[in-house]
Scaffold this motif. Structure first.
Motif, PDB file in Angstrom:
ATOM      1  N   THR A 183       1.417  -1.293  -0.519  1.00 30.61           N
ATOM      2  CA  THR A 183       0.376  -0.175  -0.112  1.00 30.61           C
ATOM      3  C   THR A 183       0.636   1.065   0.070  1.00 30.61           C
ATOM      4  OG1 THR A 183       0.135   0.084   2.151  1.00 30.61           O
ATOM      5  CG2 THR A 183      -2.104  -1.598   1.376  1.00 30.61           C
ATOM      6  N   ARG A 184       0.580   2.140  -0.528  1.00 30.60           N
ATOM      7  CA  ARG A 184       1.283   3.652   0.357  1.00 30.60           C
ATOM      8  C   ARG A 184       0.092   4.767   0.311  1.00 30.60           C
ATOM      9  NH1 ARG A 184      -0.238   2.026  -5.145  1.00 30.60           N
ATOM     10  NH2 ARG A 184      -0.960   3.765  -7.296  1.00 30.60           N
TER      11      ARG A 184
ATOM     12  N   VAL B 200       1.578  -6.888   5.353  1.00 32.92           N
ATOM     13  CA  VAL B 200       1.473  -5.531   4.618  1.00 32.92           C
ATOM     14  C   VAL B 200       3.072  -4.743   4.331  1.00 32.92           C
ATOM     15  CG1 VAL B 200       0.558  -3.371   5.134  1.00 32.92           C
ATOM     16  CG2 VAL B 200      -0.921  -5.601   5.091  1.00 32.92           C
ATOM     17  N   VAL B 201       3.643  -4.006   3.145  1.00 32.97           N
ATOM     18  CA  VAL B 201       4.441  -2.643   3.881  1.00 32.97           C
ATOM     19  C   VAL B 201       3.352  -1.833   2.312  1.00 32.97           C
ATOM     20  CG1 VAL B 201       6.579  -2.521   2.349  1.00 32.97           C
ATOM     21  CG2 VAL B 201       5.856  -4.978   3.310  1.00 32.97           C
ATOM     22  N   ASN B 202       3.327  -1.105   3.933  1.00 37.95           N
ATOM     23  CA  ASN B 202       3.166   0.526   3.445  1.00 37.95           C
ATOM     24  C   ASN B 202       4.277   1.209   3.309  1.00 37.95           C
ATOM     25  OD1 ASN B 202       0.699   2.289   3.277  1.00 37.95           O
ATOM     26  ND2 ASN B 202       1.605   3.206   5.074  1.00 37.95           N
ATOM     27  N   VAL B 203       4.401   2.283   2.136  1.00 40.24           N
ATOM     28  CA  VAL B 203       4.760   3.877   2.117  1.00 40.24           C
ATOM     29  C   VAL B 203       4.115   4.832   2.293  1.00 40.24           C
ATOM     30  CG1 VAL B 203       6.653   4.558   0.318  1.00 40.24           C
ATOM     31  CG2 VAL B 203       6.487   2.637   0.380  1.00 40.24           C
ATOM     32  N   ASP B 204       4.097   5.864   3.107  1.00 39.45           N
ATOM     33  CA  ASP B 204       3.741   6.949   3.595  1.00 39.45           C
ATOM     34  C   ASP B 204       4.940   8.399   2.844  1.00 39.45           C
ATOM     35  OD1 ASP B 204       1.634   6.814   4.551  1.00 39.45           O
ATOM     36  OD2 ASP B 204       3.313   5.449   6.153  1.00 39.45           O
ATOM     37  N   ALA B 205       4.491   9.405   2.518  1.00 38.16           N
ATOM     38  CA  ALA B 205       5.226  10.548   2.212  1.00 38.16           C
ATOM     39  C   ALA B 205       4.490  11.756   2.186  1.00 38.16           C
ATOM     40  CB  ALA B 205       5.084  10.567  -0.156  1.00 38.16           C
ATOM     41  N   ALA B 206       4.946  12.585   2.777  1.00 37.66           N
ATOM     42  CA  ALA B 206       4.829  13.676   3.167  1.00 37.66           C
ATOM     43  C   ALA B 206       5.574  15.045   3.292  1.00 37.66           C
ATOM     44  CB  ALA B 206       4.372  13.563   4.557  1.00 37.66           C
ATOM     45  N   ILE B 207       5.170  16.091   3.478  1.00 39.35           N
ATOM     46  CA  ILE B 207       6.289  17.018   3.007  1.00 39.35           C
ATOM     47  C   ILE B 207       5.909  18.138   4.919  1.00 39.35           C
ATOM     48  CG2 ILE B 207       7.031  19.529   2.995  1.00 39.35           C
ATOM     49  CD1 ILE B 207       6.203  17.914  -0.437  1.00 39.35           C
TER      50      ILE B 207
ATOM     51  N   SER C 200       7.260   1.514   6.382  1.00 39.41           N
ATOM     52  CA  SER C 200       6.892  -0.116   6.974  1.00 39.41           C
ATOM     53  C   SER C 200       6.215  -1.048   6.664  1.00 39.41           C
ATOM     54  CB  SER C 200       5.902   0.812   8.071  1.00 39.41           C
ATOM     55  OG  SER C 200       4.393   1.614   7.351  1.00 39.41           O
ATOM     56  N   ASP C 201       6.656  -1.967   8.304  1.00 38.84           N
ATOM     57  CA  ASP C 201       5.825  -3.142   7.579  1.00 38.84           C
ATOM     58  C   ASP C 201       6.055  -4.593   8.728  1.00 38.84           C
ATOM     59  OD1 ASP C 201       8.517  -5.237   8.637  1.00 38.84           O
ATOM     60  OD2 ASP C 201       9.473  -3.566   6.711  1.00 38.84           O
TER      61      ASP C 201
END
Length: 632
Positions: A456-457, A493-500, A510-511
């Motif tokens: 997920t992302r 679950v493997v997740n990718v988060d992006a923020a500024i 995270s996993d």
């Protein structure tokens, strides 16, 4: 202490140092008082080399033409040089003093003969011969020798005058004779000032009263129980008392250190440091510390390395009266320091050799790998004919897949060697971070599906373009997400988060995988280090993935952090300046503060300004990042 007193002290220290270098080191067991007397005599000779011509030149110029005056001044300088040489060669103050007295008497005979003979105003200077001889000798024999020299000189002047060899009294002779007397008085007064006060007599330390149950013998002193060598110096630097628990050990190595023996044992190259430390105490400092080498002739080692702590002794008026020094043998510590430096140098050399080896091997492997991949691709496409067996197609596919796998590994090692050697440079450009995350998701979704892992992302609102090296950011995500998939069990679950936030791009991967043990978490990110290092580990890879990510993050001026709980999962966070301002900061620092590096690195290109956007053709990199996660 006034500036004049400080100047006098500096002159005295410089004069003693020069005199001791002329006389050489005193032999162990020699008479320290005799050596001190010779040093004082040599100091007077060396001082006269400068003072004598300065005093003689104006006196002679007042009476004679300048060629004769210059000749006389040079003769005045030659006399103390001859006396100093005779003293250094023979070590006899008596012989050097008699020779100097005779030379001065001959010079006065010539001076009086050329300025009127018995009528010369310079005849009065003959009275200075017994006066100076008695002052220098401090004995009756010196006075007698001076009187004899003056009498013989007067008799010689009379004989030359009666024989008609004396010249007429020149104009200005009387003024010159008066000037000579005044100069002599000034020089003698300066000599008394430079001689300084008599050596300080240090009273005995009174016995310390202790409880009856802890009493010791009357001869035992508390100073003798302190570690090291304790020396008490007078105002002139001479050692007047020796104590300390290690004084016997120092005496066996150095000999007698009383009197001038202490400074005479200091290695010539370190004497200036010791004199500077003493001078700081004279200027008002209460403590000083210096590390020295003592000459140690006849021992296994040429030097004894020591640390000397100095404390100033002062009277009630604050005047400097002496020094208390504690000397400790630090030869073992110095040897350990040299050994540690050698070990560090060997480790750095081995690391540099490893980096060069990886770079060379990576370059050499890429050429045959490209051929293997290219030819296997041609065979798989059957461009030059059909393959007759299905197993042939399978084998060709395996060859192509293995070649791609090995090429990714080689590219990773090459990037690591570039980063360690300081030859990897990032090129920033503006790009949507969402596109890079989508590309990473598309490349790894099939692998995640095959392993039963949900990928997920999530992009925070407002995340748009950032300024960074697009290829490097893509490679970082490929490595992090690929690692997370590899170490996550089916159903995870493997997740990718992006923020500024606050002008910094945050990427969080995270996993819910196996996690990392707490004792191994600190080592994760070092080259070739993995969470499972046993021979029976269940996961492939070289341990270069996270190390490469950390190197690329650092080149962007960012931060890398990892949190993990064994059996629960791992969270990796990277932060990069969203405007690219931190890119290639190592290059900028090295430009401001250049350092010598061995082996030398190739010069780097000028870092691009943060605001300047550079579009880079991805095909020019010649590095396939798509499969990096499979081998990391």
């Amino acid at each position: 202490m006034t500036k004049f007193d400080d100047l006098i002290d500096r002159i005295k220290l410089a004069g003693r140092h020069t005199a001791e270098s002329w006389l050489g080191s005193v032999a162990p067991g020699a008479d320290a008082d005799a050596q001190e007397s010779r040093v004082c005599a040599m100091t007077g000779c060396l001082s006269s080399i400068i003072v004598a011509p300065l005093l003689a030149a104006p006196v002679l110029l007042t009476t004679f033409a300048w060629p004769y005056a210059v000749s006389g001044a040079l003769a005045a300088a030659a006399l103390p040089v001859a006396a100093a040489g005779l003293l250094a060669a023979t070590g006899s103050e008596r012989l050097a003093g008699r020779a100097a007295l005779g030379g001065v008497a001959v010079a006065l005979v010539l001076l009086a003969t050329l300025s009127g003979g018995m009528a010369s105003p310079f005849m009065l200077l003959l009275a200075l011969l017994p006066l100076e001889a008695s002052i220098r000798s401090t004995q009756l024999s010196g006075l007698v020798a001076g009187l004899v020299a003056a009498a013989l000189a007067g008799l010689a002047i009379m004989v030359l005058d009666l024989g008609g060899n004396a010249s007429a009294v020149p104009a200005g002779a009387q003024a010159a004779a008066t000037m000579a007397s005044v100069f002599y008085a000034l020089a003698r007064g300066l000599a008394f000032i430079l001689q300084g006060p008599a050596p300080v007599v240090v009273p005995a330390v009174p016995a310390v009263k202790v409880a009856p149950e802890r009493s010791r013998s009357d001869g035992d002193n508390v100073l003798d129980r302190l570690p090291g060598l304790l020396t008490l110096h007078d105002a002139r630097g001479n050692v007047v008392r020796v104590a300390g628990a290690d004084q016997a050990e120092f005496a066996s190595k150095l000999g007698d250190v009383t009197g001038t023996g202490f400074i005479n044992r200091i290695h010539v190259a370190d004497r200036i440091a010791f004199l500077d430390a003493v001078d700081s105490l004279r200027r008002g400092e209460s403590r000083s510390h210096v590390e020295l080498r003592f000459d140690c002739p006849g021992e296994t080692s040429q030097f004894v390395h020591v640390a000397v702590a100095l404390a100033a002794e002062r009277n009630e008026d604050g005047g400097f009266t002496g020094i208390l020094a504690q000397t400790r043998d630090i030869t073992a510590e110095v040897a350990d320091h040299f050994h540690a430096s050698a070990v560090v140098e060997q480790a750095e050399s081995a690391n540099a050799s490893k980096t060069r080896f990886l770079a060379a091997v990576s370059h050499e492997l890429r050429t045959p790998l490209n051929a293997i991949i290219g030819f296997s691709d041609i065979l798989a496409r059957e461009l030059f004919g059909k393959l007759g067996d299905e197993r042939q197609r399978e084998y060709v596919g395996l060859i192509h897949q293995s070649g791609q796998h090995l090429l990714s590994l080689v590219n990773t090692m090459l990037d690591m060697s570039k980063i360690e050697a300081g030859r990897y440079e990032v090129f920033v450009e503006a790009f949507p971070i969402g596109e890079v995350i989508d590309s990473c998701d598309a490349m790894l979704r099939l692998e995640a599906s095959n392993r039963g892992v949900t990928l997920t992302r999530r992009l925070a609102r407002g995340v748009g373009e950032v300024v960074a090296d697009r290829g490097a950011v893509h490679q970082m995500l490929i490595n992090l997400v690929g690692n997370a998939i590899k170490f996550t069990e089916p159903g995870g679950v493997v997740n990718v988060d992006a923020a500024i936030r606050d002008g910094r791009l945050q990427l969080i991967v995270s996993d819910t995988g196996i996690g990392i043990a707490a004792d191994k978490l600190a080592c994760i990110g070092e080259p070739f280090v993995q969470a499972q290092n046993e021979l029976g580990r269940h996961y492939e890879g070289t341990g270069l993935g996270l190390s490469l990510v950390k190197g690329l993050v650092d080149l962007h001026g960012g931060a890398f952090s990892i949190e993990s709980t064994e059996g629960e999962g791992t969270v990796v966070t990277i932060e990069l300046p969203a405007d690219g301002s931190g890119a290639n900061r190592q290059s900028a620092n090295s430009a401001e503060d250049p350092a010598t590096v061995f082996p030398p690195h190739l010069p780097k290109a000028t870092p691009m300004p943060a605001g300047r956007l550079v579009r880079i053709d991805e095909k020019t990199r010649n590095e396939d990042y798509a499969e990096t996660a499979r081998i990391a």
